[in-house]
Enzyme design. Structure first.
Site, mmCIF file in Angstrom:
data_model
loop_
_atom_site.group_PDB
_atom_site.id
_atom_site.type_symbol
_atom_site.label_atom_id
_atom_site.label_comp_id
_atom_site.label_asym_id
_atom_site.label_seq_id
_atom_site.Cartn_x
_atom_site.Cartn_y
_atom_site.Cartn_z
ATOM 1 N N GLU A 1 0.824 -1.209 0.000
ATOM 2 C CA GLU A 1 0.000 0.000 0.000
ATOM 3 C C GLU A 1 0.860 1.261 0.000
ATOM 4 O O GLU A 1 0.471 2.301 -0.532
ATOM 5 C CB GLU A 1 -0.902 0.020 1.248
ATOM 6 N N THR B 1 -6.261 -0.407 2.683
ATOM 7 C CA THR B 1 -7.325 -1.174 2.053
ATOM 8 C C THR B 1 -8.296 -1.652 3.122
ATOM 9 O O THR B 1 -7.983 -1.642 4.313
ATOM 10 C CB THR B 1 -6.741 -2.362 1.280
ATOM 11 N N LYS C 1 -14.579 -2.106 6.700
ATOM 12 C CA LYS C 1 -13.997 -2.871 7.823
ATOM 13 C C LYS C 1 -12.502 -2.982 7.564
ATOM 14 O O LYS C 1 -12.094 -3.403 6.482
ATOM 15 C CB LYS C 1 -14.654 -4.249 7.787
ATOM 16 N N ASP C 2 -11.707 -2.573 8.544
ATOM 17 C CA ASP C 2 -10.252 -2.687 8.375
ATOM 18 C C ASP C 2 -9.626 -3.271 9.628
ATOM 19 O O ASP C 2 -10.342 -3.766 10.508
ATOM 20 C CB ASP C 2 -9.636 -1.329 8.010
ATOM 21 N N MET C 3 -8.279 -3.214 9.694
ATOM 22 C CA MET C 3 -7.575 -3.827 10.825
ATOM 23 C C MET C 3 -6.742 -2.819 11.621
ATOM 24 O O MET C 3 -5.972 -3.225 12.490
ATOM 25 C CB MET C 3 -6.692 -4.977 10.317
ATOM 26 N N GLU C 4 -6.898 -1.531 11.322
ATOM 27 C CA GLU C 4 -6.068 -0.539 12.040
ATOM 28 C C GLU C 4 -6.808 0.742 12.438
ATOM 29 O O GLU C 4 -6.480 1.362 13.455
ATOM 30 C CB GLU C 4 -4.855 -0.117 11.174
ATOM 31 N N ASP D 1 -12.246 -6.039 -1.045
ATOM 32 C CA ASP D 1 -13.079 -7.241 -1.033
ATOM 33 C C ASP D 1 -14.453 -6.916 -0.462
ATOM 34 O O ASP D 1 -14.598 -5.994 0.343
ATOM 35 C CB ASP D 1 -12.426 -8.376 -0.225
#
Lengths: 251, 251
Positions: free
Chosen positions: B20, B100, B183-186, B209
């Protein structure tokens, strides 16, 4: 770390909740570092108590109260931040992460048991891509402390960490795969940071609730928190007494 | 922050993955800060690129490769640590967390869409005790940027963060309750830290996605990562171009 060469001088105790911390603060006769002397960045709610005890300098840190909600800042993000800034500014020889945990009776845990963690891992970081999956689990061995185990007669077990107090079926599956006896909300994050900054760390976890039992975790946790904290604090005191005058390699 | 008084001078771009980050590094002609000039503590795998672009000083930071496993250090713990130390040492006027994300087609998201987050929260920190439950969710509004939204024609939606790439039924329930489109992870961890240290932050998330679609997230994520990263980088460039010469209150 200087500790390898001589006796341990500085111990950092990392605790998540005020209820868990205060008996230790009193036991070790620690005083709160005033805000204007804070080694922590402005804006962080983190709290530090410190003092000398049996030849050791003890810093006891906790993530403090959420600025808006007023509850203890539990969980991995706060614990990782607190531990990182504490290592950088206080330069401890050894970290003790002390706290309450859920225990699995199928693995031999009972309410009030105090465990030293032999291994830590995460159970709520599922990344189903090769190698990222292992990063998510983040399994690591903790610093070996055979003499503490032998002398203090503590139980030993694997610790699994996640940011939820409850346990989803997916969490349970990973916890089983992690072979965990105890489950907490901070340990693996503290271990991750301690490892990153090459600081030995041990994990003392007292069982407040039986995860594979009949009662909801949150109910059992609140019922037992005060009583089990007493057992936790007794165990941490015994560990600190044992550490006094010793080298890392003596533990 | 000094930025309130004058034009924005220092922008911190926080990115989780090297894939990224690199197009942005090239676009803004940033150079990597050499290890001996690092503002980060020894042992941390974090990486910083920096340079000047249209009157702005840009620092682009990423959590780097896991020391043992060699994969990008994704997730909330690394993102929170990286953002905290970056704020303390680089003192940015504004943070852009770019990355992303998974999108929900039921909420209008398609592959390649780029969203600005109006709100952030966590979906994997379930603490079923009053007030602690709200702390776990950690919902917060992001810095309002009405002019960016109007001028750049980006989509807007709520962002929910968790440490898993997949989505468990429990995650899904909380994501629905968080009313999230992406929805992300950070993101929520970056927002938590930015809030703690009173630094404005905006969140630019490109959809790799469709979470409520037919394909497994990990497969779709890897298939679309490169192409969607191009859309992400285009959007971030447009945001940075817009920021140039403006004050926080102009955004």
């Amino acid at each position: 770390m200087a500790a390898e060469a001589g006796p341990i001088s500085k111990v950092l105790i990392v605790v998540a909740m005020q209820t868990e911390a205060m008996p230790l603060v009193h036991k070790f006769k620690l005083v709160e570092a005033p805000a204007h002397e804070s080694t922590f960045p402005k804006g962080a709610p983190w709290v530090r108590y410190h003092g000398n005890y049996k030849g050791l300098h003890i810093d006891l840190v906790l993530p403090g109260k959420d600025a808006v909600l007023g509850v203890d800042s539990v969980g991995t993000v706060s614990a990782a931040l607190l531990t990182s800034f504490s290592i950088q500014t206080l330069k401890p020889d050894l970290i003790i992460n002390a706290g309450t945990a859920g225990g699995f009776k199928a693995k031999g845990a009972s309410i009030g048991d105090v465990f030293l963690a032999s291994d830590v891992s995460f159970h709520d970081r599922r990344i189903p891509i090769p190698v990222f999956d292992m990063y998510g689990i983040g399994a690591r061995k903790t610093s070996a402390v055979p003499n503490i185990l032998k002398e203090l007669n503590l139980k030993i077990g694997k610790l699994s960490t996640g940011d939820s107090l409850d346990m989803s079926p997916q969490d349970e599956k990973v916890i089983l795969s992690n072979d965990a006896t105890v489950k907490d909300m901070e340990g693996a994050a503290v271990a991750y940071v301690a490892d990153m900054f090459s600081t030995p760390a041990i994990f003392v976890k007292a069982v407040t609730d039986i995860v594979d039992g009949d009662k909801p975790t949150s109910e059992e946790f609140l019922q037992n928190l005060i009583a089990v904290t007493a057992a936790l604090d007794l165990a941490v005191t015994k560990v600190v007494d044992f550490i006094s005058g010793k080298r890392i390699s003596d533990l």
